[in-house]
Design a protein around this motif. Structure first.
Motif, PDB file in Angstrom:
ATOM      1  N   ALA A 121       0.829  -1.212   0.000  1.00 37.85           N
ATOM      2  CA  ALA A 121       0.000   0.000   0.000  1.00 37.85           C
ATOM      3  C   ALA A 121       0.860   1.257   0.000  1.00 37.85           C
ATOM      4  CB  ALA A 121      -0.928  -0.007   1.218  1.00 37.85           C
ATOM      5  N   VAL A 122       1.942   1.232   0.753  1.00 39.70           N
ATOM      6  CA  VAL A 122       2.857   2.377   0.789  1.00 39.70           C
ATOM      7  C   VAL A 122       3.504   2.564  -0.580  1.00 39.70           C
ATOM      8  CG1 VAL A 122       5.074   3.165   1.743  1.00 39.70           C
ATOM      9  CG2 VAL A 122       3.276   2.369   3.271  1.00 39.70           C
ATOM     10  N   GLY A 123       3.904   1.473  -1.206  1.00 39.16           N
ATOM     11  CA  GLY A 123       4.481   1.560  -2.551  1.00 39.16           C
ATOM     12  C   GLY A 123       3.504   2.136  -3.553  1.00 39.16           C
ATOM     13  N   LEU A 124       2.256   1.691  -3.493  1.00 42.77           N
ATOM     14  CA  LEU A 124       1.225   2.260  -4.374  1.00 42.77           C
ATOM     15  C   LEU A 124       1.043   3.751  -4.102  1.00 42.77           C
ATOM     16  CD1 LEU A 124      -1.555  -0.490  -4.395  1.00 42.77           C
ATOM     17  CD2 LEU A 124      -0.281   0.337  -6.374  1.00 42.77           C
ATOM     18  N   SER A 125       1.005   4.120  -2.834  1.00 46.71           N
ATOM     19  CA  SER A 125       0.821   5.531  -2.465  1.00 46.71           C
ATOM     20  C   SER A 125       1.931   6.397  -3.038  1.00 46.71           C
ATOM     21  CB  SER A 125       0.796   5.691  -0.937  1.00 46.71           C
ATOM     22  OG  SER A 125      -0.283   4.999  -0.383  1.00 46.71           O
ATOM     23  N   VAL A 126       3.168   5.955  -2.866  1.00 48.64           N
ATOM     24  CA  VAL A 126       4.299   6.729  -3.381  1.00 48.64           C
ATOM     25  C   VAL A 126       4.274   6.747  -4.910  1.00 48.64           C
ATOM     26  CG1 VAL A 126       6.814   6.837  -3.541  1.00 48.64           C
ATOM     27  CG2 VAL A 126       5.748   6.338  -1.361  1.00 48.64           C
ATOM     28  N   GLY A 127       4.001   5.601  -5.504  1.00 49.47           N
ATOM     29  CA  GLY A 127       3.968   5.521  -6.964  1.00 49.47           C
ATOM     30  C   GLY A 127       2.924   6.429  -7.575  1.00 49.47           C
ATOM     31  N   LEU A 128       1.813   6.606  -6.875  1.00 52.73           N
ATOM     32  CA  LEU A 128       0.751   7.483  -7.363  1.00 52.73           C
ATOM     33  C   LEU A 128       0.957   8.937  -6.941  1.00 52.73           C
ATOM     34  CD1 LEU A 128      -2.271   5.095  -6.742  1.00 52.73           C
ATOM     35  CD2 LEU A 128      -1.310   5.755  -8.960  1.00 52.73           C
ATOM     36  N   GLY A 129       2.006   9.191  -6.144  1.00 52.12           N
ATOM     37  CA  GLY A 129       2.333  10.552  -5.738  1.00 52.12           C
ATOM     38  C   GLY A 129       1.722  10.992  -4.425  1.00 52.12           C
ATOM     39  N   TYR A 130       1.144  10.082  -3.675  1.00 53.05           N
ATOM     40  CA  TYR A 130       0.532  10.423  -2.390  1.00 53.05           C
ATOM     41  C   TYR A 130       1.547  10.220  -1.267  1.00 53.05           C
ATOM     42  CZ  TYR A 130      -3.852  10.714  -4.860  1.00 53.05           C
ATOM     43  OH  TYR A 130      -4.838  11.079  -5.741  1.00 53.05           O
ATOM     44  N   TRP A 131       2.544  11.084  -1.255  1.00 52.39           N
ATOM     45  CA  TRP A 131       3.639  10.982  -0.295  1.00 52.39           C
ATOM     46  C   TRP A 131       3.151  11.100   1.141  1.00 52.39           C
ATOM     47  CZ3 TRP A 131       8.638   9.791  -1.327  1.00 52.39           C
ATOM     48  CH2 TRP A 131       9.022   9.809  -2.661  1.00 52.39           C
ATOM     49  N   PHE A 132       2.241  12.014   1.395  1.00 53.21           N
ATOM     50  CA  PHE A 132       1.756  12.216   2.762  1.00 53.21           C
ATOM     51  C   PHE A 132       1.144  10.931   3.305  1.00 53.21           C
ATOM     52  CE2 PHE A 132      -1.524  13.394   5.851  1.00 53.21           C
ATOM     53  CZ  PHE A 132      -0.763  14.109   6.767  1.00 53.21           C
ATOM     54  N   VAL A 133       0.307  10.292   2.510  1.00 54.39           N
ATOM     55  CA  VAL A 133      -0.328   9.034   2.922  1.00 54.39           C
ATOM     56  C   VAL A 133       0.741   7.980   3.206  1.00 54.39           C
ATOM     57  CG1 VAL A 133      -1.830   7.150   2.145  1.00 54.39           C
ATOM     58  CG2 VAL A 133      -2.458   9.526   1.668  1.00 54.39           C
ATOM     59  N   ALA A 134       1.727   7.874   2.320  1.00 56.27           N
ATOM     60  CA  ALA A 134       2.780   6.873   2.475  1.00 56.27           C
ATOM     61  C   ALA A 134       3.609   7.104   3.728  1.00 56.27           C
ATOM     62  CB  ALA A 134       3.677   6.869   1.241  1.00 56.27           C
TER      63      ALA A 134
END
Length: 167
Positions: A121-134
């Protein structure tokens, strides 16, 4: 020569430095999640969690980029980036389930499996640009794996001391 370089490095929707930063971020945040499992000498440790986070990040990047590929611009071609998230979620869940073992009346590997799932999930978040979530998810994972584990160990020590070491 220019054509070879253009073929090797096609124009992307997201600039290459941003893609590199996202992959590096997935590696770093995956390492934070896997560090505790590595410290406790579990089968899925640092490298596994890094690879899960990085793979999920790459799949997310590919889902973003595929929507903008010229070859997929035909109206008969339909691309749904959400399917990538679903596929990564179920794929990582499959890997994580493989870590869970029931032996001698105890369940083992559940936390490691959950950590792998979170790394995805963290990888998906970063890959999609959602750094804060990650970053928040990684911090929360760190609190759960390191700090709550220390509290649980202290509680177990106190219980053993109260029982006179019988448990």
């Amino acid at each position: 020569m220019e054509q070879i370089i253009a073929d090797l490095f096609p124009r992307t929707e997201v600039p290459y430095p941003v893609l590199l930063a996202r992959m590096a971020g997935a590696i770093l945040l995956g390492a934070v999640i896997g560090a505790e499992r590595e410290y406790r000498d579990h089968a899925a440790g640092l490298r596994t969690h890094i690879l899960v986070a990085l793979a999920a990040c790459v799949f997310a990047i590919l889902s973003i980029e595929s929507v903008h590929m010229a070859g997929f611009s035909d109206e008969q071609v339909r691309i749904d980036p959400l399917r990538v998230i679903e596929a990564v979620t179920s794929g990582v869940a499959f890997l994580a389930a493989g870590m869970i073992v029931f032996s001698r009346g105890e369940v083992k590997g559940l936390t490691t499996g959950a950590g792998m799932w979170l790394a995805g999930a963290v990888g998906l978040s970063v890959g999609l640009g959602y750094w804060f979530v990650a970053v928040v998810a990684t911090f929360a994972c760190f609190v759960v794996l390191f700090i709550l584990a220390k509290i649980e160990m202290k509680k177990d020590e106190d219980t053993k001391a109260a029982d006179g070491g019988k448990t």
